[in-house]
Write a protein that holds these residues in place. Sequence first.
Motif, mmCIF file in Angstrom:
data_model
loop_
_atom_site.group_PDB
_atom_site.id
_atom_site.type_symbol
_atom_site.label_atom_id
_atom_site.label_comp_id
_atom_site.label_asym_id
_atom_site.label_seq_id
_atom_site.Cartn_x
_atom_site.Cartn_y
_atom_site.Cartn_z
ATOM 1 N N VAL A 236 0.861 -1.187 0.000
ATOM 2 C CA VAL A 236 0.000 0.000 0.000
ATOM 3 C C VAL A 236 0.897 1.236 0.000
ATOM 4 C CG1 VAL A 236 -1.742 1.268 1.335
ATOM 5 C CG2 VAL A 236 -1.855 -1.229 1.174
ATOM 6 N N GLN A 237 0.597 2.147 -0.912
ATOM 7 C CA GLN A 237 1.470 3.322 -1.091
ATOM 8 C C GLN A 237 1.053 4.476 -0.172
ATOM 9 O OE1 GLN A 237 4.152 3.084 -2.680
ATOM 10 N NE2 GLN A 237 3.779 1.181 -3.821
ATOM 11 N N TYR A 241 -5.473 4.139 1.506
ATOM 12 C CA TYR A 241 -6.190 3.748 2.728
ATOM 13 C C TYR A 241 -6.374 2.240 2.775
ATOM 14 C CZ TYR A 241 -7.314 8.709 3.071
ATOM 15 O OH TYR A 241 -7.234 10.064 3.176
ATOM 16 N N VAL A 242 -6.660 1.745 3.977
ATOM 17 C CA VAL A 242 -6.912 0.321 4.171
ATOM 18 C C VAL A 242 -8.224 0.144 4.932
ATOM 19 C CG1 VAL A 242 -6.099 -1.814 5.279
ATOM 20 C CG2 VAL A 242 -4.449 -0.236 4.225
ATOM 21 N N GLY A 243 -9.091 -0.694 4.374
ATOM 22 C CA GLY A 243 -10.277 -1.124 5.105
ATOM 23 C C GLY A 243 -11.428 -0.142 5.053
ATOM 24 N N TYR A 244 -12.494 -0.510 5.791
ATOM 25 C CA TYR A 244 -13.712 0.308 5.836
ATOM 26 C C TYR A 244 -13.419 1.693 6.417
ATOM 27 C CZ TYR A 244 -16.887 -3.577 4.870
ATOM 28 O OH TYR A 244 -17.574 -4.602 4.278
ATOM 29 N N SER A 245 -14.152 2.663 5.903
ATOM 30 C CA SER A 245 -14.221 4.001 6.518
ATOM 31 C C SER A 245 -12.855 4.678 6.610
ATOM 32 C CB SER A 245 -14.833 3.925 7.923
ATOM 33 O OG SER A 245 -15.961 3.111 7.923
ATOM 34 N N LEU A 246 -11.973 4.357 5.659
ATOM 35 C CA LEU A 246 -10.642 4.991 5.637
ATOM 36 C C LEU A 246 -9.939 4.814 6.981
ATOM 37 C CD1 LEU A 246 -11.774 8.395 4.027
ATOM 38 C CD2 LEU A 246 -11.266 6.264 2.852
ATOM 39 N N PHE A 248 -7.369 3.284 8.063
ATOM 40 C CA PHE A 248 -5.909 3.468 8.161
ATOM 41 C C PHE A 248 -5.423 4.145 6.897
ATOM 42 C CE2 PHE A 248 -1.659 1.973 6.925
ATOM 43 C CZ PHE A 248 -0.920 2.435 8.001
ATOM 44 N N ARG A 249 -4.539 5.125 7.041
ATOM 45 C CA ARG A 249 -3.931 5.812 5.895
ATOM 46 C C ARG A 249 -2.426 5.612 5.955
ATOM 47 N NH1 ARG A 249 -1.748 10.931 4.588
ATOM 48 N NH2 ARG A 249 -2.383 11.642 2.499
ATOM 49 N N ALA A 250 -1.866 5.059 4.886
ATOM 50 C CA ALA A 250 -0.422 4.795 4.861
ATOM 51 C C ALA A 250 0.352 6.108 4.713
ATOM 52 C CB ALA A 250 -0.086 3.849 3.709
ATOM 53 N N THR A 251 1.429 6.231 5.465
ATOM 54 C CA THR A 251 2.320 7.399 5.318
ATOM 55 C C THR A 251 3.643 6.967 4.699
ATOM 56 O OG1 THR A 251 3.087 7.052 7.577
ATOM 57 C CG2 THR A 251 1.311 8.653 7.255
#
Length: 348
Positions: A236-237, A241-246, A248-251
């Motif tokens: 994931v770049q 985002y990961v999963g429902y409802s955003l 987790f956001r990758a940094t």
Amino acid sequence: MATGILSIDLAAICANWRAMDRVSAATTETAAVVKADAYGLGAGTVARALAGAGARRFFVAVAEEGAQVRQALGDGFEINVLGGHCGGDTGLIRDFGLTPMLNSVEQVTRHFENLPGHAFGIQLDTGMNRLGLEADDWAAIADIVLDARPTLLMSHLACADAPETALNRSQLETFHTLTDGLGIARSLSATGGILLGPEYHFDVTRPGVGLYGGLPFEGALPVVTLSLPVIQHRLVQPGEYVGYSLGFRATQPTRVATLAAGYADGLSRALSGKATLWAGDVPCPLLGRVSMDLITVDVSHLDQVPETLDILGPHQGVDALGGVAGTIGYEILTSLGHRYTRRYHGAA
Ligand SMILES: *Cc1c(COP(=O)(O)O)cnc(C)c1O
């Protein structure tokens, strides 16, 4: 098919039972509480293992559980039903030789009318105000009840996991007041009460959670390992985002593994963004929301994506995971879902 593997160490359950048995006087019988499918671990299998270790008396919550345990154990064991004799229970109590712990005048009446001469015990309320006869009800019917020779007089402590709580001693004194000198076997303590000391033990103790590796029995051997299969992984770049409802956001570039278990399997949604899984000895954070059937986990720091990750095991027991979810080990155990493959090892 990919389901989690729930490994259940029957030898550890038996060792925990023996440890509870050892702290009581030789004259105290250590029973085993196997309600709620033995706290989610399989009542029939667990009861048979404990019978092999020497347990002779089992407690369940409701008559249906008692019937199941009777079928697993056969005759020669006493099966006590904590919920007593409810409307509709008569057939099960009779056919499976169950001993209800009667909790009210209504239950006593039902039992005496429907199954005269059939074994029963009495549960007394000593301050928890949940189940059991109140002192004045007991005073009113004790003579009639005692004539019919109950097998057990029992009560239950509300705060046994907190030894300093004054209610423990008050319940103990009330139990003495209600039962001293009656010549009937008595039982007051579950796991927490056993640890309060010998004056709380009486004739029969009723450990449950301690057998299954949970607090308040600090010295309990861990019983369960729960390994969840990785069914996909991706990079994931940053900014994605990961999963429902955003959730987790990758940094930074993040290797995300998707595991086949979710809240339908007892992994509470309260674990979202908080829980830790383990790749052997290496912790891996859960990312984002827990879904119904899936969770997502950061495995970026591992050399290789493993086939499974553990959510219960040597690094994180039921109480540690319960703490993360804002609950207790009891609820983690009894929420364990039915999709896991249960693997038993240890005792037969
Ligand atoms: C559940 C229960 C037990 C067992 O309690 P643990 O805390 O799991 O040891 C014993 N007695 C009664 C009445 C119970 O409801």
